[in-house]
Design a protein around this motif. Structure first.
Motif, short mmCIF file in Angstrom:
data_model
loop_
_atom_site.label_atom_id
_atom_site.label_comp_id
_atom_site.label_asym_id
_atom_site.label_seq_id
_atom_site.Cartn_x
_atom_site.Cartn_y
_atom_site.Cartn_z
N UNK A 104 79.23 30.27 60.47
CA UNK A 104 79.55 31.54 59.84
C UNK A 104 77.98 32.25 60.05
N UNK A 105 77.85 33.49 60.43
CA UNK A 105 76.46 34.21 60.33
C UNK A 105 76.51 35.47 59.45
N UNK A 106 75.93 35.41 58.54
CA UNK A 106 75.68 36.67 57.75
C UNK A 106 74.43 37.53 57.63
N UNK A 107 74.54 38.85 57.53
CA UNK A 107 73.44 39.71 57.86
C UNK A 107 73.42 40.70 56.92
N UNK A 108 71.97 41.12 56.44
CA UNK A 108 71.83 42.08 55.39
C UNK A 108 72.43 43.60 55.61
N UNK A 109 72.53 44.04 56.77
CA UNK A 109 73.10 45.20 57.25
C UNK A 109 73.74 45.51 58.77
N UNK A 110 74.26 46.24 59.07
CA UNK A 110 75.11 46.44 60.15
C UNK A 110 74.13 46.63 61.43
N UNK A 170 72.48 43.96 66.41
CA UNK A 170 71.47 43.47 67.28
C UNK A 170 71.53 42.12 67.49
N UNK A 171 72.14 41.15 66.57
CA UNK A 171 72.30 39.70 66.65
C UNK A 171 73.43 39.50 67.83
N UNK A 209 67.57 29.68 63.73
CA UNK A 209 66.39 30.35 63.84
C UNK A 209 66.64 31.89 64.35
N UNK A 210 67.50 31.96 65.24
CA UNK A 210 67.98 33.26 65.81
C UNK A 210 68.55 34.15 64.85
N UNK A 211 69.42 33.86 63.88
CA UNK A 211 69.93 34.34 62.91
C UNK A 211 68.96 34.87 61.81
N UNK A 238 65.85 35.52 62.43
CA UNK A 238 65.01 36.50 63.26
C UNK A 238 65.61 37.76 63.06
N UNK A 239 67.04 37.93 62.66
CA UNK A 239 67.66 39.20 62.40
C UNK A 239 68.00 39.45 60.98
N UNK A 240 67.23 38.69 60.15
CA UNK A 240 67.30 38.60 58.78
C UNK A 240 68.45 38.10 58.00
N UNK A 241 69.28 37.32 58.72
CA UNK A 241 70.45 36.92 58.25
C UNK A 241 70.40 35.12 57.99
N UNK A 242 71.69 34.83 57.46
CA UNK A 242 71.78 33.27 57.13
C UNK A 242 73.17 32.93 58.12
N UNK A 243 72.72 31.32 58.30
CA UNK A 243 74.03 30.93 58.81
C UNK A 243 74.50 29.59 58.35
N UNK A 244 75.59 29.16 58.49
CA UNK A 244 76.10 27.85 57.90
C UNK A 244 77.47 27.45 58.85
#
Lengths: 238, 108
Positions: free
Chosen positions: A78-84, A89-90, A141-143, A145-151
């Motif tokens: 699961x990859x989560x981001x701060x904004x759309x 972009x990811x 690392x890629x997530x 770069x786009x300001x997100x987190x993944x688990x």
């Protein structure tokens, strides 16, 4: 205020997601269930996140744009981001890393884009459930770069889970949390318990149908970790 | 047969530096590491498309004779270093799993 989240939900863009998993159906079902915050995590795409975010704002619940990536090892995370913007972009990067296989809707299901009023807004032709050419060890690392987190997703499952595929969490992966299914029973899975040491266990529904969206029965505790920060940000924007 | 015969096999590239030859007694094919961990026979030539660092950990644990990455599976420099540290010999081939296993089987 107690916080209840479901941070792993599929929309009708995922081929295996029910066609009724439209933005307004999802957010309103989540609201009916008493959830404060949800994340939309379609397979290898954030294509319905913006529409769902608008619907969530309308419904007054927190929204986190996300994706369930399928790595080259067939591990789901699961990859989560701060904004759309960050999520999209990811998503564009991952789209390029997917093989050029056309979806067969009659086999896998349709992959539907919608606008924020649930109107059809096109159909994705590339099969989204394939494995992206990116290793689980490269995803964080890629997530980031786009300001997100993944688990890693549903680590207690037999299929597409990091523990089933790799036997253990690779030493170079440092996840601050990992997801387990609502059916997870700690006493029968010492391997999962070992993997979860020093790590937050996130229980999410992985809903593909409206009725599978989580109940408000597990409080989300804000701890100040990166996941808490994303949830807090989403709640602020309601 | 030994790994020395694999060194000579067309279409097979050794990714790790030369090491002592190992006896190969059978072939094992599996891509699910949790299963390979439990079932990979010692001294086997393990053919897989799972090119992860944990592949090396499992190979070392099961004491396989070597790992053969089929279908041009990507394998990072980090993984190669890890394999060399663990004394695991790794080969790569463009051929799919079945064809690779079949070719080696003819040499056993």
């Amino acid at each position: 205020m107690k916080i209840y989240c479901d941070l792993h939900i599929h929309s009708c863009l995922s081929p295996c997601g029910d066609d009724d998993m439209t933005p307004n159906n999802i957010v309103n079902m989540a609201r009916l269930k008493g959830l404060n915050c949800i994340a939309l995590t379609d397979h290898n795409s954030c294509g319905n996140c913006r529409a769902t975010q608008l619907a969530a704002r309308q419904a007054g619940i927190g929204f986190i744009p996300g994706m369930e990536i399928n790595t080259s090892e067939d591990i789901h995370a699961v990859c989560l981001f701060p904004d759309c913007d960050s999520a999209e972009a990811f998503s564009a990067e991952i789209y390029r890393l997917l093989p050029n296989t056309k979806n067969k809707p009659e086999v896998f299901g349709r992959q539907l884009y919608t606008d924020w009023l649930d109107n059809p807004a096109g159909e994705e032709e590339k099969l989204l459930i394939n494995a992206a050419a990116l290793s689980i060890t490269q995803v964080p690392a890629l997530v980031k770069q786009h300001g997100g987190i993944c688990f890693p997703a549903h680590i207690d499952k037999d299929a597409n889970s990091i523990l089933a595929v790799l036997g253990s969490v690779p030493a170079e992966c440092h996840f601050s949390c990992m997801e387990v299914t609502p059916r997870y029973q700690p006493e029968s899975r010492p391997d999962v318990e070992a993997a979860l040491q020093n790590c937050r266990a996130v229980v999410s529904s992985d809903a593909h149908y409206l009725w599978d969206i989580a109940e408000a029965d597990r409080e989300f505790i804000l701890t100040g970790d990166e996941l808490s920060q994303l949830v807090q940000k989403a709640l602020k924007n309601t | 047969m030994t790994t020395l015969q694999l060194d000579q096999l067309d279409g097979l590239t050794k990714l790790t530096r030369p090491a002592e030859a190992r006896e190969i007694t059978c072939i094992y094919c599996c891509d699910l590491l949790s299963l390979a961990m439990a079932q990979a026979p010692a001294n086997s030539a393990w053919v897989t498309v799972m090119g992860n660092r944990n592949t090396i950990a499992v190979a070392s644990l099961a004491d396989v004779a070597c790992v053969i990455l089929a279908a041009d599976t990507a394998f990072s420099d980090d993984c190669i270093t890890k394999a060399e540290d663990e004394g695991v010999t790794v080969y790569r081939t463009a051929a799919p799993i079945f064809e690779t296993a079949k070719r080696i089987d003819l040499l056993l």
